[in-house]
Every structure is written in C-alpha cells, then in structure tokens.
Design a protein around this motif. Structure first.
Motif, PDB file in Angstrom:
ATOM      1  N   LEU A   1       0.835  -1.193   0.000  1.00 56.59           N
ATOM      2  CA  LEU A   1       0.000   0.000   0.000  1.00 56.59           C
ATOM      3  C   LEU A   1       0.875   1.251   0.000  1.00 56.59           C
ATOM      4  CD1 LEU A   1      -3.080   0.132   0.039  1.00 56.59           C
ATOM      5  CD2 LEU A   1      -2.916   0.869   2.425  1.00 56.59           C
ATOM      6  N   GLY A   2       1.929   1.197   0.749  1.00 59.80           N
ATOM      7  CA  GLY A   2       2.855   2.330   0.816  1.00 59.80           C
ATOM      8  C   GLY A   2       3.461   2.608  -0.535  1.00 59.80           C
TER       9      GLY A   2
ATOM     10  N   GLU B   1       1.071   4.420  -2.861  1.00 59.44           N
ATOM     11  CA  GLU B   1       0.975   5.825  -2.495  1.00 59.44           C
ATOM     12  C   GLU B   1       2.222   6.597  -2.899  1.00 59.44           C
ATOM     13  OE1 GLU B   1      -0.227   6.387   1.653  1.00 59.44           O
ATOM     14  OE2 GLU B   1      -2.205   5.873   0.851  1.00 59.44           O
ATOM     15  N   ARG B   2       3.356   5.933  -2.708  1.00 61.19           N
ATOM     16  CA  ARG B   2       4.622   6.549  -3.056  1.00 61.19           C
ATOM     17  C   ARG B   2       4.668   6.844  -4.558  1.00 61.19           C
ATOM     18  NH1 ARG B   2      10.395   6.906  -2.289  1.00 61.19           N
ATOM     19  NH2 ARG B   2      11.016   5.813  -4.167  1.00 61.19           N
TER      20      ARG B   2
ATOM     21  N   ARG C   1       2.166   7.289  -6.493  1.00 60.09           N
ATOM     22  CA  ARG C   1       1.249   8.393  -6.781  1.00 60.09           C
ATOM     23  C   ARG C   1       1.874   9.736  -6.459  1.00 60.09           C
ATOM     24  NH1 ARG C   1      -4.782   6.511  -4.929  1.00 60.09           N
ATOM     25  NH2 ARG C   1      -5.114   5.150  -6.713  1.00 60.09           N
ATOM     26  N   THR C   2       2.549   9.772  -5.310  1.00 60.08           N
ATOM     27  CA  THR C   2       3.201  11.022  -4.930  1.00 60.08           C
ATOM     28  C   THR C   2       4.217  11.426  -5.990  1.00 60.08           C
ATOM     29  OG1 THR C   2       3.062  10.123  -2.711  1.00 60.08           O
ATOM     30  CG2 THR C   2       4.251  12.209  -2.979  1.00 60.08           C
TER      31      THR C   2
END
Lengths: 279, 445
Positions: free
Chosen positions: B14-15, B18-19, B21-22
């Motif tokens: 999950l991280g 998100e990473r 996406r960032t």
C-alpha cells in the motif's frame, strides 16, 4: 504531339513557380536593401534603385543600431525571455508528459482532457487577469513575468506533444527499466528524455520561435527596461517613414535569428510548426 | 536501490502505491500549477469579469455583450474578423493546393517549398514592417505601387507636363476637357507661338532647347508651323506672351491641327518645341494641345487607405502562411495512392480531370485540417493589423483581437467590455476545442 504539349506545359509551370518565388522573395529583399540605405535615400527613392546605384548601400545603420542602447538592451531582453521560456516549457512539459503517459495518479485521464481542451485557448483572454495577478505578485513589468506567461501558454501544446510521443514508447522497455530497479527520476532522465529527443527538439524550436517573435504578451507585461526587440520596434512604428533607417535594420536583426534557426533545423522546424499549428 | 526492489516485491505494498502516486503528482505538479494559475483561472475570471461594468464594481449582466454589437467600433471589429475568417483560410487553402500540385512537377521542389515556408519563421512584427514598406503609397518608394504604376503607364502612357498651364489672355484658352487651343483660327502659311507656364525648369525633359530660333522661322504656303515654349525666362527678364531668347521649347508635346471640317492632323514637338503641319489644304485651322499632355500622373493604389487596408493586410498574411498550407497539403499528396493516378492517366484522363476527380476528393481530409487550423489562427490575428494599419486607418482595419486590446488597455480602459471581447474570442474557438478533445478520445480507444 503529346510530348510537345507536355514540355510546353512544364515550361509554363516552371515559369509560374519562378514568378511566385520572386514575389515571395521581393518583400524580404526590400527590407534587407532598405536596411542598408540612409534615411535620406529611403525618403526620396525606392530600395530597388540600389541595383543601379549600389553606392547608397552601407552598414552604417547597423553600426548605429549597435550604439543604440535601447536597441541592444531590447535584443538582450529578447534572448533573456526566449531562452528561459523555451527551457522551462521543455522541462515542465517533459516531466508532466511522462507523468501523463506512464505514471498512475487519480484523475489522470480527466486532467489530460482539460489540457487538450486548453490547446486553443487564445492568449488574449489571459492578459487582463494575469496582469492583475502579476501586479499583486510584483511580477508585472519584469522579465520573469513575461517568461512565466509564455511558459503557461506554451504548456498545453508542449504537454500534449510530449505525452503523445512518450506514450508511443514500448511498454516493455519501461517495465524492464523498472524491474532493474531504476527510480522514476532515473528512468526519466536516462531513458525517456533520450528517446524523446526528436519531439523535444521540434517542441523547443517551435516554442523558441513563438516567444522570440511574440509582441502582444511583451507589449503588456514588459516595461521599458524589460521590453524585447519586437516591442521596442513597434513603439517606433508611429513615425514610420522617417525612421526606416532604424526600423528596417531592427526588423532584420529580429528576423535573422529565426531564419538561422529555420535553415539550420529545417526538418524539426517544419515538424514543430506543423504540430504546433493546432494552437 | 535494492531496498526499492524488496519494497515493490512485497505483495500488498500500500505504501508503494501511495509513493508512486506522490511521485507522479510531483512530476505533473509544476506544469499543472502554472496551467491552473495562469490559464484556467484567468479564463474563469474573464468570464466573470465580463458581467461587470468598466470599473468592475457593478454587475451589469449581459450588457457588455449587447454593447459589443451596438458600439460601432466593436461592431466593425466583428465584421472585419468575419471577413478575415471567410476570405483568408479559403484563399490560403486554394493557393496551397495549387502550388502543392504544381511544385511536384519541377525538380527544384524542395528549394521552392523552403522559400515559401520561410516567412513562417519571421515575426508578425517584422512582416508588418516589411509590408508597410511594400505598400507605401508613393510609387517612388513602395514596390507594389511602383509595379502597378509601371504596368499602368506601359499601357496608358505617361503625360510629360502634368503641371503646365497657359497664361490667361495670350491667345490660348483652356477647353473643358483640359486641352488648350488657339483663340483665333490660323490658315496655312502662318505660324503660332503657344506659351505655357507652370513647368519648373528642372522638370523640363532632358535635351530641351531654346525655342527662339524656331519661333522666327517662316511657314511655307501649305503649312502651319510654330513652337510650344515655356513662357518664362530663368533669372527674370523676358516678356510675357513672347518667345524670348533664353526661353526653352517644350519637346514631346502632342499638337493637333483641327480643320473646320473636323479633320485633324497630329504631330509632336521636337527638342526646341517646334512643330509643323505640312501639306495642309487651305482653310482655317485651330491649333490644339490635347489634354493627354497635361494628365495628372497615375499614382497607383492607396493600399493602406480605409477601403483596401483589410485586403492589404490579408495579402501580408498570405505571404506568411501560404508555405504552411502548401507543405501540409504536399505531405497529404505524397500519401495518395500512385496507382489510382496512374490508372486514370492510362485511361486518358487529362491533368485537370485527374485534379478535379481524384486528387481533390482524396485530399479532402487534409484540406479540412488545413482550413480549420487556419480559421483558428486567423481569428486571433493581432500583430499584423496593429503594425500595418497606419494610425488614422487603425479603426477601419480593427479586428476582435486588436479591439480587445484597445478597449482593455489602449485608452478604452473598459475592462468589462474587454473581458467580454476576450470571452467572445474564446467562444469562437470552442468548436475547435471540442474537435480536439473528441479526436483525442477517439485516438485513445
């Protein structure tokens, strides 16, 4: 009989095209020869008299132009506006183009459709609101202000062009690079930018010419110390006729740089202009 | 780098999502920020602003939009823009098509294309200055009028003495058609002296000689002779109405002897201004200097006058954009199926039929793209009009973009109306916007 007719008609076609070519060349030749004549000569006779009395031609106007502080300043301002505005557009559009082509983020498709829609937005609609905004930010009348405006209005086309070009890259190529553990930044600089070089070259040439040749944006956003050559020249257009010895060489200097770019990079130039004509 | 690999390999990650996406947002953010702040926001702001009055304090609803079509200046701009949109893209597409087809037939096609495309590199400002020079009204300075005048004069001829006139009361009167004739009839065997003034000595044709000697020559019984002379002694002295020693003849003057029966003999004066009609029947004659001697010189066309300024600027626009149309259409031509053309040629079709029946229909999509592109660009034309139209004619040449500038910044200072004009420009390109978005979505499927 047919052969005779064919030669005859091909002769007519050649003659017609030569005529058209001459018509196209004449205005430019007129500017160049006018730029080499004194203001007295320009006031009393046409530039074509130089063919019969070449003695009137000299580079005096150009040396006067070099000594004209306003003109040289304006020339440097043009460079200081065009180069950063081109560089920034290429960098920002390449980054965004890569994100739109290969990175996943929420709303990607929708946002890109907005970018496509912005392609044809006329510069005019931005003048007034951005002038107010820049006034508050202290950017009005400065070179960075002019540059930012050009970058913003160059971006839709730039992002569009580069995203589409990057999207054509084979998927396997990128996945292999990712598997090898390359960071996105590394992939971008080592893989995407080199592959995208032809598109980036066309974009850079198109954007450079667009900004170099702009008058409208700088007319509003530049003040007298940051104005480029186009604005400096247009401010003298009201005395047209009496100052051809300044206007003609000034205009020639302002167009010689794009012409050199044109002849040096014909193919990229034509491609860039063709692609950019959607603007 | 190994750390990343391990991380991405772990299943739920999950991280990592998100990473990623960032990172994506970081890549796109700078461009999107500028687009949002300097393009999207201004569009919305202008739309809102267009509903407020000049100072921006009072809501006026659609008043600015109705004002646009009531105010004569903006209405003129709307009309001129309409002329531009109707004329320029059609001319350019047609010209581009013709040249693209013709240039295929010569060996120096590349050089020709390069030459015609070159103006695309030139700024509108420089092009504007180039055409201000070319359109200069004085045929001695503007190349276009120089060409027009020399063509005109080649067919119609020039007059030598546009400024000349006769002194009143010295035996010559002016006719209603601008000609001069002797008051009294003359008969063969007599001679006349026709004195004119109003010719500056520097304007005398080269080789003009004094008329004195010729004036005193006697006429034979069957001839009328005389001189046409400049009745003015340089440096003073000399008597009016009389050929003085230093007075010059006027060469190359057309002279007619008109008999009572209407029969006319014509001759031209020689370098000392003398002329003679020989072998005349007896009778009385009037000696006449026809009006063509005194016609005003043809000055060419007032390109940048109120009537022609818009066509003239469109002409400059053609100079810039024809190469673009030609090259784009030429690229389309190159993709046409050769065998279709060859088959038609084998069947005996002539070039015109091939052009009409095969080339143009097959090229239709390319022609549409060229046309639409040009329409979009023509609607925004600004610099050329701003530069080429001289100050007093500016309002006759004005288009939406220049009017928007004048109203908002150039003295009008009505930013409500200015914003409305900006919005109108935007509305005009909305079809193109929709077209672009649709085409893009289709290409993605």
């Amino acid at each position: 009989m047919n052969a005779v007719r064919r030669t005859l008609s091909s002769g007519l076609v050649q003659a017609f095209l030569v005529l058209v070519g001459l018509v196209w060349l004449t205005p430019l030749a007129g500017l160049f020869l006018s730029s080499l004549r004194s203001s007295q000569d320009s006031a009393s006779s046409g530039w074509w008299t130089a063919f019969t009395s070449p003695g009137q031609l000299s580079f005096d106007n150009y040396s006067a132009l070099l000594k004209n502080a306003g003109m040289t300043q304006a020339f440097w301002n043009t460079v200081l506006i065009s180069v950063p505005a081109t560089f920034l557009v290429v960098v920002l559009a390449a980054l965004a183009g890569y994100a739109f082509a290969w990175l996943d983020f929420p709303g990607r498709e929708g946002v890109f459709l907005v970018v496509v829609a912005l392609l044809v937005v006329p510069v005019q609609i931005g003048l007034l609101p951005v002038a107010k905004l820049f006034g508050e930010l202290g950017l009005f009348g400065t070179i960075p202000g002019v540059v930012l405006f050009h970058v913003a209005y160059g971006l839709p086309f730039a992002v569009f062009l580069l995203r589409n070009y990057f999207a054509e890259m084979p998927k396997e190529m990128l996945e292999a690079a990712r598997m090898d553990g390359g960071s996105e930044w590394r992939i971008f600089t080592r893989l995407v930018l080199p592959v995208g070089r032809p598109a980036i070259a066309s974009l850079a040439i198109f954007q450079f010419l667009w900004v170099w040749n702009d008058m409208l944006v700088a007319l509003l956003f530049a003040d007298s110390s940051s104005q480029p050559l186009t604005v400096q020249l247009q401010s003298q257009i009201r005395q047209f006729g009496s100052n051809i010895d300044v206007l003609a060489p000034g205009a020639f200097v302002s167009l010689i740089v794009p012409l050199v770019v044109f002849f040096a990079f014909q193919r990229h130039f034509v491609q860039g202009v063709m692609a950019g004509s959607v603007k | 780098m190994t750390a990343t690999v391990v991380k991405e390999a772990s299943p739920p990650a999950l991280g990592a999502v998100e990473r990623a996406r960032t990172i994506a947002v970081l890549f796109a953010f700078p461009a999107l920020l500028l687009l949002g702040a300097l393009v999207v926001y201004p569009v919305l702001f202008s739309i809102g602003r267009s509903f407020f009055d000049a100072s921006g304090t009072r809501f006026v609803g659609g008043d600015n939009y109705t004002e646009m079509f009531r105010d004569p200046a903006t209405l003129k701009a709307v009309r001129n823009t309409a002329i531009w949109v109707v004329v320029a893209p059609a001319l350019l597409t047609g010209l581009g098509l013709i040249l693209a087809v013709l240039v295929e037939k010569v060996r120096w096609a590349t050089a020709f294309k390069l030459l015609l495309f070159m103006p695309m590199a030139v700024s509108f400002l420089a092009a504007g200055i180039i055409f201000r020079l070319a359109y200069d009204e004085d045929p001695d300075k503007g190349v276009l009028n120089a060409a027009v005048v020399s063509v005109h004069d080649a067919f119609k001829g020039t007059s030598q003495y546009p400024t000349a006139r006769a002194r009143e009361g010295f035996g010559i009167t002016k006719g209603t058609d601008g000609s001069y004739r002797t008051n009294k009839a003359v008969s063969p065997g007599s001679s006349v002296a026709l004195g004119l003034v109003g010719v500056a000595p520097k304007d005398l044709p080269g080789g003009a000689e004094p008329a004195y000697a010729a004036a005193s020559r006697k006429a034979a019984a069957d001839e009328v002779r005389g001189v046409v002379y400049l009745d003015f002694t340089p440096g003073g002295g000399g008597k009016q109405g009389q050929v003085d020693r230093r007075e010059s003849g006027l060469p190359q003057m057309k002279v007619e002897a008109v008999g009572d029966d209407g029969r006319t003999a014509t001759t031209t004066t020689s370098s000392d201004g003398s002329f003679a009609f020989k072998g005349l029947d007896s009778g009385s004659y009037t000696v006449k200097l026809p009006a063509s001697n005194f016609a005003q010189p043809y000055d060419g066309v007032s390109w940048l006058g109120p009537a022609l300024v818009t066509p003239a600027i469109i002409g400059a626009y053609l100079w810039i954009w024809t190469g673009f149309a030609m090259v784009l259409i030429g690229a389309g031509l190159a993709t046409l199926p050769r065998d279709a053309l060859e088959a038609a040629r084998m069947d005996g079709a002539n070039e015109w039929q091939i052009f009409r029946r095969i080339t143009v229909p097959l090229l239709a999509p390319v022609l549409t793209v060229v046309f639409v592109t040009l329409v979009i660009n023509v609607m925004k034309v600004f610099d050329l009009v701003y530069i080429i139209a001289p100050g007093p004619v500016q309002e006759d040449a004005t288009v939406l973009a220049t009017q928007m500038w004048l109203v908002s910044f150039g003295g009008g200072n009505n930013q409500g109306l200015g914003s409305a004009l900006g919005v109108l420009l935007l509305l005009l390109v909305v079809p193109a916007m929709v077209f672009n978005v649709r085409r893009f979505r289709r290409s993605q499927r």
